[in-house]
Design a protein around this motif. Structure first.
Motif, PDB file in Angstrom:
ATOM      1  N   THR A  10      -5.300  -4.909  -8.008  1.00 34.46           N
ATOM      2  CA  THR A  10      -5.795  -6.251  -7.766  1.00 34.46           C
ATOM      3  C   THR A  10      -4.743  -7.247  -8.204  1.00 34.46           C
ATOM      4  O   THR A  10      -4.422  -7.367  -9.369  1.00 34.46           O
ATOM      5  N   GLN A  11      -4.219  -7.940  -7.237  1.00 31.00           N
ATOM      6  CA  GLN A  11      -3.107  -8.819  -7.537  1.00 31.00           C
ATOM      7  C   GLN A  11      -3.000  -9.867  -6.450  1.00 31.00           C
ATOM      8  O   GLN A  11      -3.031  -9.544  -5.268  1.00 31.00           O
ATOM      9  N   ALA A  12      -2.893 -11.088  -6.843  1.00 32.43           N
ATOM     10  CA  ALA A  12      -2.626 -12.120  -5.855  1.00 32.43           C
ATOM     11  C   ALA A  12      -1.189 -11.956  -5.367  1.00 32.43           C
ATOM     12  O   ALA A  12      -0.320 -11.509  -6.116  1.00 32.43           O
ATOM     13  N   ASP A  46       1.850  -3.473  -3.285  1.00 27.77           N
ATOM     14  CA  ASP A  46       2.924  -2.738  -3.953  1.00 27.77           C
ATOM     15  C   ASP A  46       4.117  -3.640  -4.245  1.00 27.77           C
ATOM     16  O   ASP A  46       4.674  -3.631  -5.345  1.00 27.77           O
TER      17      ASP A  46
ATOM     18  N   TYR B  25      -0.295   5.266  -5.225  1.00 28.43           N
ATOM     19  CA  TYR B  25       0.078   4.365  -4.127  1.00 28.43           C
ATOM     20  C   TYR B  25       1.595   4.298  -4.079  1.00 28.43           C
ATOM     21  O   TYR B  25       2.289   4.787  -4.978  1.00 28.43           O
ATOM     22  N   TYR B  27       4.203   2.193  -4.487  1.00 28.27           N
ATOM     23  CA  TYR B  27       5.124   1.795  -5.541  1.00 28.27           C
ATOM     24  C   TYR B  27       4.946   2.650  -6.786  1.00 28.27           C
ATOM     25  O   TYR B  27       5.914   2.909  -7.512  1.00 28.27           O
ATOM     26  N   VAL B  63      -8.159   3.674   0.813  1.00 30.05           N
ATOM     27  CA  VAL B  63      -7.832   2.297   0.457  1.00 30.05           C
ATOM     28  C   VAL B  63      -8.726   1.865  -0.685  1.00 30.05           C
ATOM     29  O   VAL B  63      -9.936   2.078  -0.654  1.00 30.05           O
ATOM     30  N   ALA B  65     -10.128  -1.287  -2.331  1.00 30.21           N
ATOM     31  CA  ALA B  65     -10.260  -2.720  -2.059  1.00 30.21           C
ATOM     32  C   ALA B  65     -10.013  -3.530  -3.321  1.00 30.21           C
ATOM     33  O   ALA B  65     -10.283  -3.075  -4.427  1.00 30.21           O
ATOM     34  N   SER B  66      -9.489  -4.694  -3.112  1.00 29.83           N
ATOM     35  CA  SER B  66      -9.237  -5.589  -4.238  1.00 29.83           C
ATOM     36  C   SER B  66      -9.956  -6.887  -3.969  1.00 29.83           C
ATOM     37  O   SER B  66     -10.045  -7.333  -2.828  1.00 29.83           O
ATOM     38  N   GLU B  67     -10.495  -7.481  -5.011  1.00 28.32           N
ATOM     39  CA  GLU B  67     -11.269  -8.703  -4.806  1.00 28.32           C
ATOM     40  C   GLU B  67     -10.358  -9.923  -4.718  1.00 28.32           C
ATOM     41  O   GLU B  67     -10.635 -10.859  -3.999  1.00 28.32           O
ATOM     42  N   GLU B  68      -9.306  -9.917  -5.455  1.00 29.01           N
ATOM     43  CA  GLU B  68      -8.478 -11.127  -5.458  1.00 29.01           C
ATOM     44  C   GLU B  68      -7.114 -10.928  -4.820  1.00 29.01           C
ATOM     45  O   GLU B  68      -6.407 -11.887  -4.582  1.00 29.01           O
ATOM     46  N   GLY B  69      -6.735  -9.715  -4.520  1.00 27.27           N
ATOM     47  CA  GLY B  69      -5.431  -9.498  -3.923  1.00 27.27           C
ATOM     48  C   GLY B  69      -5.541  -8.592  -2.718  1.00 27.27           C
ATOM     49  O   GLY B  69      -6.632  -8.276  -2.257  1.00 27.27           O
ATOM     50  N   PRO B  70      -4.386  -8.234  -2.182  1.00 25.29           N
ATOM     51  CA  PRO B  70      -4.380  -7.328  -1.035  1.00 25.29           C
ATOM     52  C   PRO B  70      -4.858  -5.929  -1.439  1.00 25.29           C
ATOM     53  O   PRO B  70      -4.781  -5.545  -2.602  1.00 25.29           O
ATOM     54  N   HIS B  71      -5.308  -5.199  -0.428  1.00 29.24           N
ATOM     55  CA  HIS B  71      -5.802  -3.844  -0.695  1.00 29.24           C
ATOM     56  C   HIS B  71      -4.648  -2.923  -1.050  1.00 29.24           C
ATOM     57  O   HIS B  71      -3.509  -3.161  -0.686  1.00 29.24           O
ATOM     58  N   ARG B  72      -5.025  -1.860  -1.723  1.00 33.29           N
ATOM     59  CA  ARG B  72      -4.014  -0.897  -2.162  1.00 33.29           C
ATOM     60  C   ARG B  72      -4.316   0.434  -1.497  1.00 33.29           C
ATOM     61  O   ARG B  72      -5.458   0.841  -1.388  1.00 33.29           O
ATOM     62  N   LYS B  73      -3.251   1.079  -1.078  1.00 28.85           N
ATOM     63  CA  LYS B  73      -3.441   2.341  -0.358  1.00 28.85           C
ATOM     64  C   LYS B  73      -2.976   3.501  -1.230  1.00 28.85           C
ATOM     65  O   LYS B  73      -1.801   3.563  -1.610  1.00 28.85           O
ATOM     66  N   TYR B  74      -3.890   4.387  -1.486  1.00 25.87           N
ATOM     67  CA  TYR B  74      -3.593   5.555  -2.317  1.00 25.87           C
ATOM     68  C   TYR B  74      -3.416   6.780  -1.437  1.00 25.87           C
ATOM     69  O   TYR B  74      -4.020   6.895  -0.380  1.00 25.87           O
TER      70      TYR B  74
END
Lengths: 387, 109
Positions: A10-12, A46, B25, B27, B63, B65-74
């Motif tokens: 979670t990251q802006a 990422d 993910y 990175y 995936v 989901a993120s509430e405040e940022g982009p989603h992350r793919k694992y």
């Protein structure tokens, strides 16, 4: 981006990361949309993490988006864009723009290292560029008052210098500025060429103007306003009618004479003949009477009553002898519209002031005696008959 | 010898090994590879490798989901991935053994 958001996943996303990913996506645009979606999903998160961690510019850490996308393709086993891109034009343009930029930068660096003073000329170049742009604007806005044009040029110079400063400091991308420069150069080239061509076409225009009044009677290039005839003994003939080699009577149409002269803008040669009613009239008997002083000085010359007699020509003792061909200009009374070609009958004694002896003395015009109007023989009509 | 070139040849194996231990993910995988000593691994190469292994059916993905940022793919490993890992591991072991043999002979002289 707040510092507290480094919680996993979670990251802006900072704008520079979004921009980087967008450029990577653009590089993958030839792939199916779902493939692009799959491969870039999670990339923003990422890269945002990476950016937050290293603090360094993404381009330094990852290379250009183009290089990144190429590496991504290679590792993912996807075809490289060069082989996929059907249109290929965008890529081609980009690559070649890069090559051009690199070459330009290389040449520029070489030039600068060879002649460091060139850098000092940048200000002058910026001013010149602004001047060109402003001048072009002023040309386009031709209806603007001169002061507004000056202001426009001034503003353009200021804008150009500001642009130069911003470009020099690297705050602007190079290619829009290069595009502007090229556009200005092309405009200047086109305007210059147009100026050249119009100059070239302007010359013949002047020439044709000078041919317009060719309807009148000319002597030595100057319009003839009146004629003074002298006989072989040098005595002025009070009234004479003249005919050209075609048998056309020489007339001077007052109106045309005036117009022709007027087009030259030569006020001293205004030769308008008027009748008693003040109407322009056609003169067919010379010298024409002037309204006003009868023998006033014309162009600084007062026609004398007599001149030096012409040297008698041995071959031609009798100038009045009718030549065999003189039957052609038969009727002096035939309203031959000749030189002027305009209206008004010629034979009628339109000028009451003309001397009475005119008709009699010119009853049989010799064809030879009226040889060409522009043979400037200022001597008496020695009847330059062809031998 | 260019480490980047070496890494390229074994990247599939390295990525599979990292994922086999724990889902990760993009990175995260990059970071773990570098922490393991593969400094010259390229970010984009890792992403591409993950994608390719997934397409080949060796990995799963999900995936978060993120509430405040982009989603992350694992990415996670599956049976096929473990099979690939085992096979490549053998290949690698054999390769290393061959190289070690060559180098030790060279060093003995």
């Amino acid at each position: 981006m707040s510092e507290s958001t480094t919680v996993m996943g979670t990251q802006a996303t900072p704008a520079r990361v979004r921009s980087y990913v967008a450029q990577v996506r653009a590089e993958l645009a030839d792939l199916p949309a779902e493939e692009v979606e799959e491969i870039t999903l999670g990339m923003e998160a990422d890269l945002a993490e990476l950016a937050a961690e290293s603090g360094a510019d993404l381009r330094i850490r990852l290379g250009t988006p183009q290089a990144y996308a190429a590496e991504l393709r290679a590792a993912a086993g996807l075809p490289s864009r060069a082989s996929r891109d059907q249109a290929g034009l965008g890529r081609w343009a980009r690559e070649h723009a890069g090559a051009v930029r690199d070459a330009a930068a290389g040449t520029g660096a070489q030039l600068l290292s060879g002649a460091p003073w060139l850098r000092e000329l940048r200000g002058a170049w910026w001013v010149a560029r602004g001047l060109a742009a402003g001048a072009y604007l002023a040309l386009v806005l031709s209806w603007f008052p001169a002061t507004a044009k000056v202001i426009i040029v001034g503003l353009a110079i200021g804008a150009s210098v500001m642009l130069g400063l911003r470009t020099a400091s690297g705050r602007l991308r190079w290619w829009p500025v290069a595009l502007l420069n090229v556009t200005l150069a092309v405009v200047a080239l086109v305007l210059g060429l147009r100026a050249l061509t119009t100059e070239r076409t302007a010359a013949p225009e002047v020439a044709t103007i000078s041919k317009v009044p060719a309807e009148g009677l000319y002597n030595g290039g100057a319009l003839v306003g009146n004629l003074y005839a002298y006989d072989a003994q040098g005595r002025r003939i009070e009234s004479v009618r003249l005919f050209d080699q075609r048998g056309h009577q020489v007339v001077i149409n007052g109106t045309e004479a005036e117009e022709s002269v007027g087009s030259y803008g030569d006020s001293t040669t205004t030769t308008t003949f008027y009748d008693e009613n003040g109407e322009p009239r056609t003169v067919d008997s010379f010298p024409a009477a002037w309204i006003g002083p009868a023998w006033g000085p014309i162009l600084g010359w007062t026609p004398p009553v007599s001149i030096i007699p012409a040297t008698p020509s041995p071959t031609d003792s009798s100038p009045t002898a009718p030549s065999p061909a003189n039957s052609t200009p038969t009727a002096p009374t035939s309203d031959d519209q000749t030189n002027g070609g305009s209206a008004s009958s010629t034979s009628a004694p339109t000028s009451a002031s003309n001397s009475k002896t005119s008709r009699a003395s010119s009853g049989t015009p010799s064809r030879s005696s009226s040889s060409g109007t522009d043979t400037s023989t200022d001597a008496a009509p020695t009847s330059t008959s062809t031998k | 010898m260019d480490p980047t070139q070496l890494v390229k040849g074994v990247l599939d194996l390295a990525v599979l090994a990292v994922i086999a231990r724990e889902d990760g993910y993009g990175y995260d995988v990059v970071r773990r590879l570098r922490a393991a000593g593969l400094e010259d691994v390229g970010d984009a190469s890792v992403y591409g490798t993950l994608r390719r292994l997934y397409s080949a059916g060796a990995l799963t993905s999900y995936v978060v989901a993120s509430e405040e940022g982009p989603h992350r793919k694992y990415y996670g490993i599956n049976a096929e991935g473990r099979h690939v890992l085992a096979t490549q591991h053998k290949t690698w072991t054999g390769f290393v053994a061959a190289m070690d043999g060559l180098l030790s002979e060279a060093g003995a002289q």
